[in-house]
Write a protein that holds these residues in place. Structure first.
Motif, mmCIF file in Angstrom:
data_model
loop_
_atom_site.group_PDB
_atom_site.id
_atom_site.type_symbol
_atom_site.label_atom_id
_atom_site.label_comp_id
_atom_site.label_asym_id
_atom_site.label_seq_id
_atom_site.Cartn_x
_atom_site.Cartn_y
_atom_site.Cartn_z
ATOM 1 N N ILE A 322 2.559 10.274 -4.545
ATOM 2 C CA ILE A 322 3.944 10.071 -4.952
ATOM 3 C C ILE A 322 4.308 11.155 -5.960
ATOM 4 C CG2 ILE A 322 5.559 8.496 -6.091
ATOM 5 C CD1 ILE A 322 3.779 6.194 -5.124
ATOM 6 N N GLN A 325 10.776 12.401 -8.111
ATOM 7 C CA GLN A 325 11.891 12.679 -7.215
ATOM 8 C C GLN A 325 12.803 13.787 -7.724
ATOM 9 O OE1 GLN A 325 13.842 8.931 -6.482
ATOM 10 N NE2 GLN A 325 12.057 8.024 -5.480
ATOM 11 N N THR A 345 7.851 -1.302 -4.529
ATOM 12 C CA THR A 345 7.896 -0.097 -5.351
ATOM 13 C C THR A 345 9.145 -0.101 -6.228
ATOM 14 O OG1 THR A 345 9.063 1.123 -3.610
ATOM 15 C CG2 THR A 345 6.665 1.260 -3.620
ATOM 16 N N GLY A 349 9.214 5.099 -6.731
ATOM 17 C CA GLY A 349 8.217 4.975 -5.678
ATOM 18 C C GLY A 349 6.878 4.482 -6.165
ATOM 19 N N THR A 362 7.678 0.111 0.248
ATOM 20 C CA THR A 362 7.380 1.398 0.861
ATOM 21 C C THR A 362 6.749 1.169 2.225
ATOM 22 O OG1 THR A 362 6.082 3.442 0.726
ATOM 23 C CG2 THR A 362 5.149 1.513 -0.352
#
Length: 459
Positions: A322, A325, A345, A349, A362
């Motif tokens: 992960i 973002q 999540t 995430g 997820t």
């Protein structure tokens, strides 16, 4: 060590007349034992490491030939080179890639951490069992260094000392899983211990190894959870990931996960109890009460080794990374050891505790076959479709229970259409059943509805 022996050697001599003369000669044979280990430095704290680094022959392996041979095929035997070849080797990583104080009961800086000697490279026997000097110099039962089976983030022994952290949070995820805790009720019943306690599972598997906590478990009844060593053989195995059983066999008797996740997938007319851990037979399309005329098995793509070779593990044990973002920087690496196919999540995430809506999960485990968006859509559709059947069958069962309560009499030695239909309803409501095999669940519900209407003349 040198040793000397004397013996009489009889040499044939020429025969003279009727007699044969023999002469006795004193012959001396000298041989020298191979040194099994080099005396360790005091700082090593009685750890021995390798006898031969080139051959990866541990001192322990001079006697324990079987475990040595199995261990040589594991990733532990290549832990040092694996670190060096990773491109990320740093000094603080070395403790977990060598024989050191990590993984065993020793707490003082020891082995490679204290000496830096090559003989301690790789994760050898002593990494888990502890220092072996006392045992090799006096190989009595009392000197056998035992490995720990228990796992915990706060323990100074066991697998979790190394298998944790952002890059490989096996222990953190396992702690949050159902395997990571012991439920008092089933653990206290002898018939349940095989699947609900670590020591019971090993016994069920036929593993008779001796571990550090064994005496405490026997005396105090402090059961162990389903720890790493239950599913993985520390010495190695013929299966991927050092697993004790294969994960790619569609068989309740052979598949690792299905050793336990199959206890009551079909009705037991003598108990009248509902499904209990029916995931294996549900996946393989054989679970449930089968009304006449319904042909089994009914296999979904999840239960097909052509479409999903790893079966249970194909969805429930998947690793992925992960990233942030916004920045794209690495945040976290999931190992799949929460054993949740679709864990909850947060916005970044990162895994969080559930329950949560499907949209907040997820579906990374599904991406070998679907995009995450498609996987979410398929789950929603399956649940919505089956919900209608669940509602209809529930109404029919409520009607029969109100008007014909004898159809649910557990003491009359009958297994009725109503009781079988109730089993199928409970199976459909088992967590994950719809995803494990939506075709089976739908077929069982539809057949149960039809049988209920015919048997009891219901509209």
């Amino acid at each position: 060590m040198g040793r000397t022996f004397s013996r009489l050697a009889f040499l044939p001599m020429a025969a003279i007349g009727l007699g044969i003369l023999a002469s006795c000669v004193d012959e001396t044979i000298v041989f020298r034992d191979r040194e099994l280990f080099e005396e360790p430095l005091a700082a090593a704290n009685s750890f021995l490491g390798y006898t031969s680094t080139d051959d990866k022959l541990t001192v322990c392996g001079n006697c324990h030939i079987g475990p040595q041979g199995e261990w040589e095929e594991t990733a532990h035997a290549d832990a040092w080179n694996g670190l060096q070849d990773s491109g990320q080797a740093q000094a603080f990583c070395e403790g977990c890639h060598t024989v050191s104080e990590l993984g065993n009961t020793v707490t003082a800086i020891s082995g490679h951490s204290a000496t830096g000697e090559e003989r301690y490279q790789d994760v050898q026997c002593e990494s888990c069992h502890g220092p072996g000097l006392a045992h090799v110099t006096n190989p009595e039962d009392a000197t056998v260094p035992l490995a720990a089976m228990d796992v915990g983030l706060d323990l100074t022994q066991g697998c979790a000392e190394c298998h944790q952290g952002n890059h490989h949070p096996f222990a953190e995820e396992w702690t949050e899983s159902g395997h990571g805790s012991v439920l008092a009720f089933p653990a206290g019943r002898a018939s349940c211990e095989g699947c609900h306690t670590g020591e019971g599972a090993l016994e069920m598997f036929g593993v008779n190894t001796v571990f550090l906590e064994q005496e405490t478990v026997a005396q105090d009844g402090e059961h162990l959870a389903i720890t790493c060593a239950v599913c993985h053989d520390p010495h190695g195995s013929d299966h991927s990931g050092q697993l004790r059983f294969p994960i790619d066999e569609p068989s309740e008797e052979v598949n690792l996960c299905m050793q336990c996740h199959q206890k009551r997938g079909t009705p037991d007319p003598t108990s009248f109890r509902g499904p209990h851990s029916p995931e294996g037979p549900t996946l393989l399309g054989t679970a449930g009460w089968w009304p006449p005329g319904l042909a089994q098995p009914i296999i979904s793509t999840h239960g097909s080794t052509d479409e999903n070779p790893r079966l249970c593990a194909g969805c429930h044990v998947n690793s992925y990374e992960i990233d942030d973002q916004e920045t794209g920087e690495f945040l976290f690496s999931a190992t799949g050891h929460r054993f949740e196919a679709t864990p909850c999540t947060d916005a970044q995430g990162l895994l969080v505790e559930g329950p949560c809506d499907n949209a907040d999960k997820t579906y990374a485990a599904c991406t070998d076959c679907h995009s995450e968006a498609v996987a979410l859509q398929l789950v929603d559709q399956a649940e919505l479709s089956i919900a209608a059947d669940v509602a209809e069958l529930t109404d029919l069962l409520d009607t029969v229970e109100t008007t014909m309560p004898g159809e649910f009499d557990d003491s009359d030695n009958r297994y009725t259409v109503a009781e079988g239909s109730r089993f199928n309803l409970e199976l459909a409501l088992t967590p994950g059943a719809v995803v494990h095999n939506p075709f089976l669940i739908r077929a069982l519900l539809d057949a149960s509805i039809a049988e209920m209407k015919e048997e009891y003349n219901l509209p």
